[in-house]
Write a protein that holds these residues in place. Structure first.
Motif, PDB file in Angstrom:
ATOM      1  N   PHE A   7     108.378  40.583  73.625  1.00 11.37           N
ATOM      2  CA  PHE A   7     107.501  40.340  72.489  1.00 11.37           C
ATOM      3  C   PHE A   7     108.262  40.504  71.180  1.00 11.37           C
ATOM      4  CE2 PHE A   7     104.773  41.565  75.932  1.00 11.37           C
ATOM      5  CZ  PHE A   7     103.657  40.763  75.791  1.00 11.37           C
ATOM      6  N   ALA A   8     107.782  39.826  70.132  1.00  9.20           N
ATOM      7  CA  ALA A   8     108.389  39.960  68.813  1.00  9.20           C
ATOM      8  C   ALA A   8     107.317  39.862  67.742  1.00  9.20           C
ATOM      9  CB  ALA A   8     109.434  38.863  68.591  1.00  9.20           C
ATOM     10  N   GLN A   9     107.502  40.645  66.700  1.00 11.34           N
ATOM     11  CA  GLN A   9     106.593  40.556  65.561  1.00 11.34           C
ATOM     12  C   GLN A   9     107.124  39.474  64.637  1.00 11.34           C
ATOM     13  OE1 GLN A   9     105.637  44.302  63.837  1.00 11.34           O
ATOM     14  NE2 GLN A   9     104.156  43.406  62.430  1.00 11.34           N
ATOM     15  N   VAL A  10     106.225  38.583  64.177  1.00 11.02           N
ATOM     16  CA  VAL A  10     106.654  37.472  63.332  1.00 11.02           C
ATOM     17  C   VAL A  10     106.225  37.642  61.885  1.00 11.02           C
ATOM     18  CG1 VAL A  10     106.789  35.814  65.203  1.00 11.02           C
ATOM     19  CG2 VAL A  10     104.661  36.055  63.970  1.00 11.02           C
ATOM     20  N   ASN A  11     105.228  38.475  61.637  1.00 11.69           N
ATOM     21  CA  ASN A  11     104.802  38.814  60.289  1.00 11.69           C
ATOM     22  C   ASN A  11     103.988  40.099  60.366  1.00 11.69           C
ATOM     23  OD1 ASN A  11     102.068  38.007  60.925  1.00 11.69           O
ATOM     24  ND2 ASN A  11     102.699  35.897  60.612  1.00 11.69           N
ATOM     25  N   LYS A  12     103.395  40.518  59.261  1.00 10.62           N
ATOM     26  CA  LYS A  12     102.676  41.799  59.243  1.00 10.62           C
ATOM     27  C   LYS A  12     101.527  41.846  60.241  1.00 10.62           C
ATOM     28  CE  LYS A  12     103.451  43.188  54.488  1.00 10.62           C
ATOM     29  NZ  LYS A  12     102.786  43.518  53.220  1.00 10.62           N
ATOM     30  N   LYS A  13     100.909  40.720  60.519  1.00 10.67           N
ATOM     31  CA  LYS A  13      99.692  40.696  61.326  1.00 10.67           C
ATOM     32  C   LYS A  13      99.871  40.210  62.758  1.00 10.67           C
ATOM     33  CE  LYS A  13      96.727  39.791  57.365  1.00 10.67           C
ATOM     34  NZ  LYS A  13      95.734  38.891  56.799  1.00 10.67           N
ATOM     35  N   GLU A  14     100.973  39.527  63.056  1.00  6.02           N
ATOM     36  CA  GLU A  14     101.051  38.827  64.337  1.00  6.02           C
ATOM     37  C   GLU A  14     102.284  39.203  65.164  1.00  6.02           C
ATOM     38  OE1 GLU A  14      98.794  34.762  63.144  1.00  6.02           O
ATOM     39  OE2 GLU A  14     100.727  35.132  62.200  1.00  6.02           O
ATOM     40  N   ILE A  15     102.023  39.386  66.439  1.00  9.17           N
ATOM     41  CA  ILE A  15     103.062  39.621  67.445  1.00  9.17           C
ATOM     42  C   ILE A  15     102.859  38.552  68.511  1.00  9.17           C
ATOM     43  CG2 ILE A  15     103.881  41.196  69.235  1.00  9.17           C
ATOM     44  CD1 ILE A  15     102.869  43.495  67.498  1.00  9.17           C
ATOM     45  N   ILE A  16     103.959  38.011  69.034  1.00 10.76           N
ATOM     46  CA  ILE A  16     103.837  36.954  70.039  1.00 10.76           C
ATOM     47  C   ILE A  16     104.765  37.228  71.217  1.00 10.76           C
ATOM     48  CG2 ILE A  16     105.548  35.478  68.935  1.00 10.76           C
ATOM     49  CD1 ILE A  16     103.713  33.098  69.809  1.00 10.76           C
ATOM     50  N   ALA A  17     104.321  36.800  72.377  1.00 10.36           N
ATOM     51  CA  ALA A  17     105.183  36.857  73.557  1.00 10.36           C
ATOM     52  C   ALA A  17     106.247  35.774  73.404  1.00 10.36           C
ATOM     53  CB  ALA A  17     104.364  36.618  74.817  1.00 10.36           C
ATOM     54  N   LEU A  18     107.476  36.122  73.638  1.00 11.99           N
ATOM     55  CA  LEU A  18     108.577  35.172  73.463  1.00 11.99           C
ATOM     56  C   LEU A  18     108.419  33.950  74.360  1.00 11.99           C
ATOM     57  CD1 LEU A  18     111.547  37.680  73.209  1.00 11.99           C
ATOM     58  CD2 LEU A  18     110.328  36.538  71.345  1.00 11.99           C
ATOM     59  N   SER A  19     107.778  34.127  75.478  1.00 12.10           N
ATOM     60  CA  SER A  19     107.593  33.010  76.405  1.00 12.10           C
ATOM     61  C   SER A  19     106.661  31.925  75.849  1.00 12.10           C
ATOM     62  CB  SER A  19     107.055  33.520  77.738  1.00 12.10           C
ATOM     63  OG  SER A  19     105.794  34.136  77.555  1.00 12.10           O
ATOM     64  N   PHE A  20     105.897  32.224  74.818  1.00 14.06           N
ATOM     65  CA  PHE A  20     104.990  31.245  74.219  1.00 14.06           C
ATOM     66  C   PHE A  20     105.612  30.492  73.046  1.00 14.06           C
ATOM     67  CE2 PHE A  20     101.772  33.622  76.509  1.00 14.06           C
ATOM     68  CZ  PHE A  20     100.948  32.609  76.951  1.00 14.06           C
ATOM     69  N   ILE A  21     106.832  30.810  72.674  1.00 12.43           N
ATOM     70  CA  ILE A  21     107.489  30.130  71.552  1.00 12.43           C
ATOM     71  C   ILE A  21     108.138  28.850  72.054  1.00 12.43           C
ATOM     72  CG2 ILE A  21     109.310  30.283  69.824  1.00 12.43           C
ATOM     73  CD1 ILE A  21     108.747  33.309  69.703  1.00 12.43           C
ATOM     74  N   LYS A  22     107.715  27.716  71.449  1.00 12.68           N
ATOM     75  CA  LYS A  22     108.290  26.414  71.799  1.00 12.68           C
ATOM     76  C   LYS A  22     109.401  26.046  70.827  1.00 12.68           C
ATOM     77  CE  LYS A  22     105.780  22.934  72.844  1.00 12.68           C
ATOM     78  NZ  LYS A  22     104.788  21.865  72.922  1.00 12.68           N
ATOM     79  N   VAL A  23     109.139  26.229  69.516  1.00 18.94           N
ATOM     80  CA  VAL A  23     110.101  25.853  68.479  1.00 18.94           C
ATOM     81  C   VAL A  23     110.223  27.001  67.486  1.00 18.94           C
ATOM     82  CG1 VAL A  23     110.597  24.208  66.629  1.00 18.94           C
ATOM     83  CG2 VAL A  23     109.452  23.423  68.705  1.00 18.94           C
TER      84      VAL A  23
END
Length: 59
Positions: A7-23
């Protein structure tokens, strides 16, 4: 706590699973999460988080 390798935080409010990143670009992430029939969820990358995300995708 979420595992940092998945997982990675992309901004103050959002964290995403790396497996869901396309671009990954300098300012934006396009995910594999559909918003409607023709587009996917886009997330703005915060200045603080750009370096960390860049390091993750260089590997």
């Amino acid at each position: 706590m979420l595992p940092a390798k998945d997982f990675a935080q992309v901004n103050k409010k959002e964290i995403i699973a790396l497996s869901f990143i396309k671009v990954f670009s300098n300012n934006e992430i396009i995910t594999a999460i559909p918003v409607n029939d023709k587009s996917f969820l886009k997330l703005q990358i915060g200045e603080i988080y750009k370096k960390r995300l860049s390091e993750l995708f260089e590997k």
